[in-house]
Design a protein around this motif. Structure first.
Motif, mmCIF file in Angstrom:
data_model
loop_
_atom_site.group_PDB
_atom_site.id
_atom_site.type_symbol
_atom_site.label_atom_id
_atom_site.label_comp_id
_atom_site.label_asym_id
_atom_site.label_seq_id
_atom_site.Cartn_x
_atom_site.Cartn_y
_atom_site.Cartn_z
ATOM 1 N N LEU A 41 0.851 -1.190 0.000
ATOM 2 C CA LEU A 41 0.000 0.000 0.000
ATOM 3 C C LEU A 41 0.887 1.241 0.000
ATOM 4 C CD1 LEU A 41 -2.861 -0.709 2.584
ATOM 5 C CD2 LEU A 41 -3.079 -0.381 0.124
ATOM 6 N N ARG A 94 -3.432 5.676 2.002
ATOM 7 C CA ARG A 94 -4.584 5.201 2.746
ATOM 8 C C ARG A 94 -5.857 6.003 2.450
ATOM 9 N NH1 ARG A 94 -1.441 2.027 5.138
ATOM 10 N NH2 ARG A 94 -0.812 1.490 7.178
ATOM 11 N N THR A 118 -12.114 -2.059 3.936
ATOM 12 C CA THR A 118 -11.471 -0.841 4.433
ATOM 13 C C THR A 118 -12.177 0.397 3.907
ATOM 14 O OG1 THR A 118 -9.343 -1.974 4.553
ATOM 15 C CG2 THR A 118 -9.290 0.427 4.520
ATOM 16 N N LEU A 167 -7.222 3.866 -2.562
ATOM 17 C CA LEU A 167 -7.738 2.519 -2.296
ATOM 18 C C LEU A 167 -8.715 2.080 -3.379
ATOM 19 C CD1 LEU A 167 -8.207 2.698 1.580
ATOM 20 C CD2 LEU A 167 -6.333 1.634 0.297
ATOM 21 N N ASN A 171 -7.274 -9.596 -1.743
ATOM 22 C CA ASN A 171 -6.930 -8.190 -1.535
ATOM 23 C C ASN A 171 -8.116 -7.271 -1.803
ATOM 24 O OD1 ASN A 171 -4.321 -8.665 -0.691
ATOM 25 N ND2 ASN A 171 -3.453 -8.462 -2.737
ATOM 26 N N ARG A 172 -8.910 -7.594 -2.833
ATOM 27 C CA ARG A 172 -10.070 -6.755 -3.148
ATOM 28 C C ARG A 172 -11.092 -6.794 -2.013
ATOM 29 N NH1 ARG A 172 -10.333 -7.955 -7.981
ATOM 30 N NH2 ARG A 172 -11.867 -9.609 -7.965
ATOM 31 N N LEU A 201 -9.646 -4.591 0.763
ATOM 32 C CA LEU A 201 -9.701 -3.173 0.414
ATOM 33 C C LEU A 201 -11.126 -2.642 0.438
ATOM 34 C CD1 LEU A 201 -7.116 -3.295 -2.491
ATOM 35 C CD2 LEU A 201 -6.834 -2.013 -0.354
#
Length: 168
Positions: free
Chosen positions: A78, A81, A147, A86, A140-141, A144
Motif C-alpha cells: 500500500l 490510505r 477498508t 484505495l 486483496n479486493r 480493500l
C-alpha cells in the motif's frame, strides 16, 4: 521433445505478457463492467474464505508485475490510505485478476493444434500458474473493499451534515 517444451514455454510467455498488456490497456469502464472480476460472492465471506486457505501466508512470496508496463500500478505494498488511492487499488486488483483469467483461458487454444492429452496438461498448467494469483487479487479486493466501507462510515459519522455520494 525438448523443441516442444521450448515452444510451449515461449507460447506461455506470450500468453502471460499479452494478457497482461491487454488487461493493462483495458479501459476502466469496460473493466468495471466485467462481472467475473468485480462481483463478490457470499462464499468469499468478505475474504475469510481466502484466509481459511492460507492466502495471507504465501501471497507475498509470489511475483507482482503490476508496474511492469508504463504507468502500471504496483500492488506489492500500500502506498496510501486515502479513499481515492484505495479505490484505484481495487480497480487494479480487478485488472490483474482479468489478466490471469485471460491467460488461463488461452490454455484452451492448445486443444486446437495438439492431441487432447497435451491440451489437458496445458489446461492444468494454466490453472496451477494462474489460480494462486486470482485468489490473491480476490483476497486483496475483499480487504480493500472492507477498508473503504470503514472509511466511508467514519467520514459519515464525523461529518453527518455533508452529503457523500455512495461509492458502491
Amino acid at each position: 521433445m525438448l523443441e516442444y517444451a521450448a515452444l510451449y514455454a515461449a507460447i506461455w510467455i506470450c500468453f502471460h505478457f499479452g494478457s497482461g498488456y491487454l488487461a493493462h490497456r483495458l479501459p476502466q469502464r469496460i473493466l468495471s463492467a466485467l462481472p467475473l472480476v468485480n462481483d463478490t460472492y457470499a462464499w468469499e465471506r468478505n475474504g475469510k474464505a481466502y484466509e481459511w486457505i492460507g492466502v495471507r501466508s504465501w501471497k507475498d512470496r509470489l511475483p507482482e508485475a503490476g508496474a511492469f508496463y508504463p504507468e502500471g500500478f504496483s500492488k506489492r505494498r500500500l502506498q496510501g490510505r486515502d479513499a481515492a488511492y484505495l479505490e484505484q487499488f481495487v480497480l487494479e486488483t480487478s485488472r490483474a485478476e482479468c489478466s490471469h483469467w485471460l491467460t488461463w483461458g488461452l490454455s484452451l487454444t492448445f486443444f486446437a493444434w495438439n492431441p487432447w492429452s497435451i491440451g489437458v496438461v496445458m489446461l492444468i498448467y494454466g490453472a496451477i500458474v494462474n489460480i494462486p494469483f486470482i485468489l490473491i487479487q480476490r483476497y486483496n479486493r475483499c480487504r480493500l473493499t472492507r477498508t473503504l466501507r470503514i472509511l466511508d462510515r467514519q467520514i459519515r459519522r464525523s461529518h453527518p451534515n455533508v452529503q457523500i455520494p455512495d461509492s458502491e
